[in-house]
Scaffold this motif. Structure first.
Motif, PDB file in Angstrom:
ATOM      1  N   ARG A   1       0.837  -1.204   0.000  1.00 28.87           N
ATOM      2  CA  ARG A   1       0.000   0.000   0.000  1.00 28.87           C
ATOM      3  C   ARG A   1       0.876   1.259   0.000  1.00 28.87           C
ATOM      4  O   ARG A   1       0.629   2.193  -0.773  1.00 28.87           O
ATOM      5  CB  ARG A   1      -0.929   0.012   1.216  1.00 28.87           C
ATOM      6  CG  ARG A   1      -1.867   1.207   1.249  1.00 28.87           C
ATOM      7  CD  ARG A   1      -2.895   1.104   2.362  1.00 28.87           C
ATOM      8  NE  ARG A   1      -2.274   1.112   3.684  1.00 28.87           N
ATOM      9  CZ  ARG A   1      -2.255   0.067   4.499  1.00 28.87           C
ATOM     10  NH1 ARG A   1      -2.808  -1.082   4.133  1.00 28.87           N
ATOM     11  NH2 ARG A   1      -1.690   0.159   5.691  1.00 28.87           N
ATOM     12  N   HIS A   2       1.898   1.276   0.848  1.00 31.41           N
ATOM     13  CA  HIS A   2       2.795   2.439   0.895  1.00 31.41           C
ATOM     14  C   HIS A   2       3.521   2.623  -0.434  1.00 31.41           C
ATOM     15  O   HIS A   2       3.675   3.759  -0.916  1.00 31.41           O
ATOM     16  CB  HIS A   2       3.813   2.276   2.019  1.00 31.41           C
ATOM     17  CG  HIS A   2       3.229   2.412   3.394  1.00 31.41           C
ATOM     18  ND1 HIS A   2       2.403   3.453   3.758  1.00 31.41           N
ATOM     19  CD2 HIS A   2       3.370   1.641   4.507  1.00 31.41           C
ATOM     20  CE1 HIS A   2       2.045   3.310   5.033  1.00 31.41           C
ATOM     21  NE2 HIS A   2       2.623   2.222   5.496  1.00 31.41           N
ATOM     22  N   MET A   3       3.974   1.536  -1.021  1.00 31.95           N
ATOM     23  CA  MET A   3       4.706   1.629  -2.284  1.00 31.95           C
ATOM     24  C   MET A   3       3.788   2.077  -3.420  1.00 31.95           C
ATOM     25  O   MET A   3       4.179   2.889  -4.263  1.00 31.95           O
ATOM     26  CB  MET A   3       5.349   0.295  -2.619  1.00 31.95           C
ATOM     27  CG  MET A   3       6.456  -0.134  -1.652  1.00 31.95           C
ATOM     28  SD  MET A   3       7.891   0.966  -1.667  1.00 31.95           S
ATOM     29  CE  MET A   3       8.607   0.580  -3.268  1.00 31.95           C
ATOM     30  N   ASP A   4       2.550   1.568  -3.426  1.00 30.77           N
ATOM     31  CA  ASP A   4       1.618   1.941  -4.490  1.00 30.77           C
ATOM     32  C   ASP A   4       1.259   3.422  -4.425  1.00 30.77           C
ATOM     33  O   ASP A   4       1.026   4.064  -5.450  1.00 30.77           O
ATOM     34  CB  ASP A   4       0.347   1.102  -4.414  1.00 30.77           C
ATOM     35  CG  ASP A   4       0.558  -0.332  -4.886  1.00 30.77           C
ATOM     36  OD1 ASP A   4       1.592  -0.581  -5.540  1.00 30.77           O
ATOM     37  OD2 ASP A   4      -0.296  -1.188  -4.586  1.00 30.77           O
ATOM     38  N   GLU A   5       1.213   3.970  -3.200  1.00 30.64           N
ATOM     39  CA  GLU A   5       0.850   5.378  -3.047  1.00 30.64           C
ATOM     40  C   GLU A   5       1.868   6.310  -3.698  1.00 30.64           C
ATOM     41  O   GLU A   5       1.514   7.387  -4.163  1.00 30.64           O
ATOM     42  CB  GLU A   5       0.713   5.716  -1.555  1.00 30.64           C
ATOM     43  CG  GLU A   5      -0.524   5.107  -0.899  1.00 30.64           C
ATOM     44  CD  GLU A   5      -0.513   5.271   0.608  1.00 30.64           C
ATOM     45  OE1 GLU A   5       0.501   5.797   1.143  1.00 30.64           O
ATOM     46  OE2 GLU A   5      -1.500   4.877   1.257  1.00 30.64           O
ATOM     47  N   GLY A   6       3.122   5.899  -3.702  1.00 31.00           N
ATOM     48  CA  GLY A   6       4.146   6.777  -4.265  1.00 31.00           C
ATOM     49  C   GLY A   6       4.946   6.134  -5.376  1.00 31.00           C
ATOM     50  O   GLY A   6       6.047   6.595  -5.691  1.00 31.00           O
ATOM     51  N   ARG A   7       4.398   5.065  -5.966  1.00 32.23           N
ATOM     52  CA  ARG A   7       5.154   4.296  -6.953  1.00 32.23           C
ATOM     53  C   ARG A   7       5.654   5.187  -8.081  1.00 32.23           C
ATOM     54  O   ARG A   7       4.867   5.923  -8.696  1.00 32.23           O
ATOM     55  CB  ARG A   7       4.288   3.174  -7.531  1.00 32.23           C
ATOM     56  CG  ARG A   7       5.046   2.253  -8.484  1.00 32.23           C
ATOM     57  CD  ARG A   7       4.175   1.079  -8.920  1.00 32.23           C
ATOM     58  NE  ARG A   7       3.814   0.241  -7.780  1.00 32.23           N
ATOM     59  CZ  ARG A   7       4.598  -0.691  -7.270  1.00 32.23           C
ATOM     60  NH1 ARG A   7       5.824  -0.873  -7.770  1.00 32.23           N
ATOM     61  NH2 ARG A   7       4.195  -1.427  -6.258  1.00 32.23           N
ATOM     62  N   PRO A   8       6.959   5.142  -8.377  1.00 30.61           N
ATOM     63  CA  PRO A   8       7.496   5.978  -9.451  1.00 30.61           C
ATOM     64  C   PRO A   8       6.995   5.532 -10.816  1.00 30.61           C
ATOM     65  O   PRO A   8       6.736   4.350 -11.042  1.00 30.61           O
ATOM     66  CB  PRO A   8       9.009   5.770  -9.326  1.00 30.61           C
ATOM     67  CG  PRO A   8       9.160   4.430  -8.676  1.00 30.61           C
ATOM     68  CD  PRO A   8       7.989   4.306  -7.742  1.00 30.61           C
ATOM     69  N   ARG A   9       6.837   6.486 -11.711  1.00 26.54           N
ATOM     70  CA  ARG A   9       6.436   6.189 -13.080  1.00 26.54           C
ATOM     71  C   ARG A   9       7.584   6.549 -14.000  1.00 26.54           C
ATOM     72  O   ARG A   9       8.225   7.591 -13.844  1.00 26.54           O
ATOM     73  CB  ARG A   9       5.182   6.984 -13.448  1.00 26.54           C
ATOM     74  CG  ARG A   9       3.959   6.594 -12.638  1.00 26.54           C
ATOM     75  CD  ARG A   9       2.809   7.558 -12.877  1.00 26.54           C
ATOM     76  NE  ARG A   9       2.425   7.563 -14.293  1.00 26.54           N
ATOM     77  CZ  ARG A   9       2.204   8.678 -14.984  1.00 26.54           C
ATOM     78  NH1 ARG A   9       2.354   9.857 -14.423  1.00 26.54           N
ATOM     79  NH2 ARG A   9       1.846   8.611 -16.262  1.00 26.54           N
ATOM     80  N   PHE A  10       7.859   5.667 -14.959  1.00 21.76           N
ATOM     81  CA  PHE A  10       8.957   5.873 -15.889  1.00 21.76           C
ATOM     82  C   PHE A  10       8.463   5.671 -17.313  1.00 21.76           C
ATOM     83  O   PHE A  10       7.434   5.046 -17.546  1.00 21.76           O
ATOM     84  CB  PHE A  10      10.109   4.894 -15.614  1.00 21.76           C
ATOM     85  CG  PHE A  10      10.705   5.010 -14.249  1.00 21.76           C
ATOM     86  CD1 PHE A  10      11.474   6.105 -13.905  1.00 21.76           C
ATOM     87  CD2 PHE A  10      10.492   4.018 -13.303  1.00 21.76           C
ATOM     88  CE1 PHE A  10      12.024   6.213 -12.646  1.00 21.76           C
ATOM     89  CE2 PHE A  10      11.038   4.117 -12.040  1.00 21.76           C
ATOM     90  CZ  PHE A  10      11.807   5.224 -11.708  1.00 21.76           C
ATOM     91  N   GLU A  11       9.214   6.207 -18.248  1.00 18.25           N
ATOM     92  CA  GLU A  11       8.949   5.974 -19.657  1.00 18.25           C
ATOM     93  C   GLU A  11       8.958   4.471 -19.912  1.00 18.25           C
ATOM     94  O   GLU A  11       9.906   3.774 -19.565  1.00 18.25           O
ATOM     95  CB  GLU A  11      10.015   6.644 -20.508  1.00 18.25           C
ATOM     96  CG  GLU A  11       9.681   6.758 -21.970  1.00 18.25           C
ATOM     97  CD  GLU A  11       8.662   7.852 -22.226  1.00 18.25           C
ATOM     98  OE1 GLU A  11       7.571   7.496 -22.680  1.00 18.25           O
ATOM     99  OE2 GLU A  11       8.952   9.023 -21.976  1.00 18.25           O
ATOM    100  N   ALA A  12       7.857   3.954 -20.482  1.00 17.13           N
ATOM    101  CA  ALA A  12       7.743   2.509 -20.667  1.00 17.13           C
ATOM    102  C   ALA A  12       8.722   1.980 -21.707  1.00 17.13           C
ATOM    103  O   ALA A  12       9.257   0.878 -21.564  1.00 17.13           O
ATOM    104  CB  ALA A  12       6.312   2.143 -21.063  1.00 17.13           C
ATOM    105  N   ASP A  13       8.972   2.745 -22.754  1.00 16.93           N
ATOM    106  CA  ASP A  13       9.838   2.309 -23.844  1.00 16.93           C
ATOM    107  C   ASP A  13      11.297   2.570 -23.481  1.00 16.93           C
ATOM    108  O   ASP A  13      11.750   3.723 -23.443  1.00 16.93           O
ATOM    109  CB  ASP A  13       9.468   3.048 -25.129  1.00 16.93           C
ATOM    110  CG  ASP A  13      10.172   2.476 -26.348  1.00 16.93           C
ATOM    111  OD1 ASP A  13      11.360   2.141 -26.240  1.00 16.93           O
ATOM    112  OD2 ASP A  13       9.529   2.370 -27.418  1.00 16.93           O
ATOM    113  N   GLY A  14      12.039   1.495 -23.203  1.00 17.80           N
ATOM    114  CA  GLY A  14      13.438   1.639 -22.813  1.00 17.80           C
ATOM    115  C   GLY A  14      14.290   2.278 -23.886  1.00 17.80           C
ATOM    116  O   GLY A  14      15.223   3.034 -23.588  1.00 17.80           O
TER     117      GLY A  14
END
Length: 328
Positions: A154-167
């Motif tokens: 729950r804690h991780m989902d609240e602040g989960r980082p988002r990154f460019e999907a295409d490497g």
């Protein structure tokens, strides 16, 4: 298979567990070595070497983390994990997931968890251990481990980082960024940065530090152009390199010694965050380490001697003394 061969087969997994719990390459390596010593001295032969050794390295890592957390509370300025050149544990079908779990942003989120929550999350969510194995590793009941895992998720989902999907897109943008940095291309840098981009560093009081968290494309571009040009004039080289599973770079002085590392958080085709690790104590595993203060002095002299610097007022963003640090 001999006991030592079993251990060597599992070493990449053991290191990867320890690093995600500890955020430190050196401490993770020590935890793996301590695990080997216990394995070598043990007279028992467990049914599963993987379960036994994973539990052992987890318990050791939790103990280390409990003492390390007090040191981190007294740390000067922002604390970042030690940069990881390459995660030795690989599962091709889960490569993107594993890379995201070791990113600087994800590891900083893990810092918010208790040691037991952190261990439960790493074992369950990253490596897929079942709850009886987790219970053995952390010394709690299966029910308690389920609760730990739920809270941690729950804690991780609240602040989960988002990154460019295409490497490939991330790598291409990072390459353009480092080319613009080397060329002192102000316009090229600015167009790659998000409007609210932030530049922040970890020196631990042992190297030059940004006087404050620098925020905004205009401010960050000005500092990057000034520092990039000065660094190049004193023979510095930026070596693009994947760090913590994300685009980054290793800065080396004229002798090839490591000055600092950068990692780039990239989303929606723009750089959101630049994190710099300049604390020499966190860079020994990357290579021979330079004296960052000497590099800064040389760069500042080079800037003063050059009439072509694009942003001659940017030095005020750096502290002249180690005790003037960015607040946590």
């Amino acid at each position: 298979m001999s006991r030592s061969e079993e251990f060597e087969d599992l070493r990449p997994l053991l290191f990867s567990i320890a690093y995600r719990i500890l955020g430190s390459v050196s401490e993770a390596e020590d935890a793996v070595q301590d695990t080997w010593l216990r394995w070598e001295a043990s007279a028992t032969t467990p049914d599963s070497a993987r379960a036994y050794l994973s539990a052992a390295v987890t318990r050791i890592s939790i103990n280390v983390l409990n003492s390390a957390r007090m040191r981190r509370e007294a740390y000067v300025g922002p604390w970042f994990p030690e940069p990881l050149l390459e995660d030795p544990y690989q599962e091709p079908e889960r490569s993107a997931e594993l890379a995201d779990s070791v990113s600087m942003a994800a590891l900083l989120l893990l810092e918010r968890l208790s040691p037991l929550e952190r261990a439960a999350f790493v074992l369950r969510e990253v490596f897929g251990f079942d709850f009886p194995e987790i219970a053995s590793a952390v010394g709690r009941s299966e029910a308690a481990c389920r609760q730990l895992a739920v809270r941690a998720r729950r804690h991780m989902d609240e602040g989960r980082p988002r990154f460019e999907a295409d490497g490939n897109q991330r790598d291409e943008l990072a390459a353009r960024f480092f080319d613009a940095l080397a060329d002192g291309d102000v316009n090229g840098l600015r167009e790659l940065l998000a409007a609210d981009v932030s530049l922040v560093g970890d020196s631990g009081g042992k190297g030059p530090q940004f006087a404050e968290r620098i925020v905004g494309a205009h401010n960050v571009t000005r500092v990057l152009a000034a520092l990039g040009g000065a660094f190049a004039r004193v023979g510095g080289v930026v070596e693009p390199h994947q760090l913590n599973g994300q685009p980054g770079g290793i800065f080396r002085d004229r002798d090839g010694k490591v000055v600092n590392t950068w990692t780039l958080d990239i989303l929606d085709g723009q750089i959101q965050t630049i994190r710099s690790v300049i604390n020499p104590e966190k860079l020994g595993h990357v290579g021979l380490v330079a004296d960052p203060w000497e590099v800064l002095r040389d760069a500042q002299l080079a800037r003063k001697d050059s009439a072509s610097s694009p942003t001659p007022d940017a030095d005020h963003h750096l502290t002249p003394e180690p005790e003037q640090q960015e607040p946590s």
